[in-house]
Write an enzyme that holds these catalytic residues in place. Structure first.
Site, PDB file in Angstrom:
ATOM      1  N   ASP A  37       0.864  -1.182   0.000  1.00 29.01           N
ATOM      2  CA  ASP A  37       0.000   0.000   0.000  1.00 29.01           C
ATOM      3  C   ASP A  37       0.899   1.229   0.000  1.00 29.01           C
ATOM      4  O   ASP A  37       1.218   1.780   1.046  1.00 29.01           O
ATOM      5  CB  ASP A  37      -0.915  -0.024   1.227  1.00 29.01           C
ATOM      6  N   HIS A  38       1.326   1.634  -1.197  1.00 27.42           N
ATOM      7  CA  HIS A  38       2.287   2.728  -1.350  1.00 27.42           C
ATOM      8  C   HIS A  38       1.656   3.882  -2.113  1.00 27.42           C
ATOM      9  O   HIS A  38       0.779   3.682  -2.947  1.00 27.42           O
ATOM     10  CB  HIS A  38       3.515   2.248  -2.127  1.00 27.42           C
ATOM     11  N   GLY A 104       5.187   3.035   8.951  1.00 22.38           N
ATOM     12  CA  GLY A 104       5.271   3.751   7.688  1.00 22.38           C
ATOM     13  C   GLY A 104       6.670   4.165   7.265  1.00 22.38           C
ATOM     14  O   GLY A 104       7.656   3.975   7.978  1.00 22.38           O
ATOM     15  N   GLU A 105       6.717   4.747   6.050  1.00 22.66           N
ATOM     16  CA  GLU A 105       7.949   5.278   5.475  1.00 22.66           C
ATOM     17  C   GLU A 105       7.695   6.672   4.929  1.00 22.66           C
ATOM     18  O   GLU A 105       6.624   6.954   4.381  1.00 22.66           O
ATOM     19  CB  GLU A 105       8.463   4.382   4.334  1.00 22.66           C
ATOM     20  N   ASN A 108       6.155   7.556   1.424  1.00 21.80           N
ATOM     21  CA  ASN A 108       4.708   7.585   1.210  1.00 21.80           C
ATOM     22  C   ASN A 108       4.018   8.676   2.013  1.00 21.80           C
ATOM     23  O   ASN A 108       3.049   9.280   1.552  1.00 21.80           O
ATOM     24  CB  ASN A 108       4.105   6.231   1.604  1.00 21.80           C
TER      25      ASN A 108
END
Length: 322
Positions: A37-38, A104-105, A108
């Site tokens: 999911d990006h 997260g990251e 994104n």
């Protein structure tokens, strides 16, 4: 028996082609599926990033597979919206959907324009999001003031049984922390000793539910082609935290990965033209006790991989797992 799933990589494949791939995965014998999911790919060479939640509705309708998604609530997504998405898919496809939640990251999440928090704050935010999502899926009206804010939210369409909320982890410490709140654990392929420590840490801390493994691999009939596929598509993904968490854009990943050696890539991707070698790697993971293993061929063309593994790997794995 360990379920063998197909990982659908939105960062690499057009969503229509990805839907065709997961339909084919079911036809050739895969048991399950999951997807990323990006908002952005890891590299400009990958070139895609479809919206996972739209795609999941189509994929669940088009197949009879169970599906998971890896999601990061708290910045790009408000937790009440994720609870609604989880609840709707759970209501439409009972028993077939789960969500893995992580912190997260930046690649994104930076799109919101908000400050990218340090890791301990992201973990605390995730923990709040988990509580909000669980309460909403349980039918409660939720108001919350903390790192995330919620005002009198309630889900009006809910599944009879809430889908599992799985903890996403790559370290032993995070695996142990996930045991406090998760209905299962998911991680990515690493040295068997490290994976064993992660499972042990999760279980010893009281972790419940299934343990999932995502396996990055590259296969082609010729070894040089398997290496070229991996190098083109996945060399941007070799960086350990915090680098992979904190870089902002595909361009950043492309710059820092310009001179990654193949030996480094082979530490994070199982690269071989030998299907027997892939079988051996997967047997090791099964022996560790994973309940589900999702295979991610890092190339953009999925059909040859699916056919080869469906014909020559999955039947042998099932014999070994049984």
């Amino acid at each position: 028996m360990t379920a063998i799933g197909f990982h659908a990589s939105h960062e690499q494949i057009h969503p229509r082609a990805l839907l065709e791939a997961v339909i084919h995965a079911e036809r050739v014998g895969f048991d399950a599926a999951m997807c990323s999911d990006h908002f952005a790919p890891w590299s400009e060479r990958q070139g895609h990033s479809g919206f996972a939640w739209s795609w999941l509705g189509s994929a669940l309708q088009a197949t009879d597979l169970s599906f998971g998604v890896v999601n990061a609530p708290g910045q790009r997504y408000h937790p009440a919206i994720i609870a609604q998405a989880i609840g709707t898919l759970g209501a439409m496809y009972p028993g077939r959907f789960w969500a893995a939640l992580g912190s997260g990251e930046a690649a994104n999440e930076h799109i919101t324009g908000e400050v990218w928090p340090r890791k301990d704050v992201r973990n605390a935010r995730l923990r709040e999001c988990v509580d909000v999502i669980r309460a909403l899926l349980a039918g409660e009206e939720v108001s919350h003031d903390g790192l995330v804010r919620v005002d009198r939210a309630r889900l009006w369409s809910r599944p009879e049984q809430p889908p599992a909320l799985v903890g996403a982890a790559v370290s032993v410490e995070t695996a142990r922390w996930c045991a406090e709140w998760a209905d299962g654990l998911i991680t990515v392929n690493a040295a068997p000793e490290h994976l064993r420590r992660m499972i042990d840490a999760y279980r010893e801390a009281g972790g419940r539910g299934p343990v999932h493994l995502q396996v990055h691999l590259s296969w082609a009939p010729v070894q040089a082609d398997a290496e070229a596929i991996a190098y083109d598509q996945w060399r941007s993904n070799v960086f350990a935290p915090p680098v992979c968490w904190d870089l902002d854009t595909p361009e950043h990943f492309d710059v820092v990965s310009a001179e990654v050696p193949m030996s480094r890539l082979a530490e994070v991707v199982n690269i071989s033209a030998d299907l027997g070698r892939h079988l051996g790697w997967l047997e090791e993971y099964i022996d560790l006790g994973f309940d589900q293993i999702a295979l991610h061929h890092v190339g953009q063309e999925q059909r040859p991989f699916l056919d080869a593994f469906g014909e020559q790997v999955l039947p042998k794995l099932r014999g070994q797992a049984g």
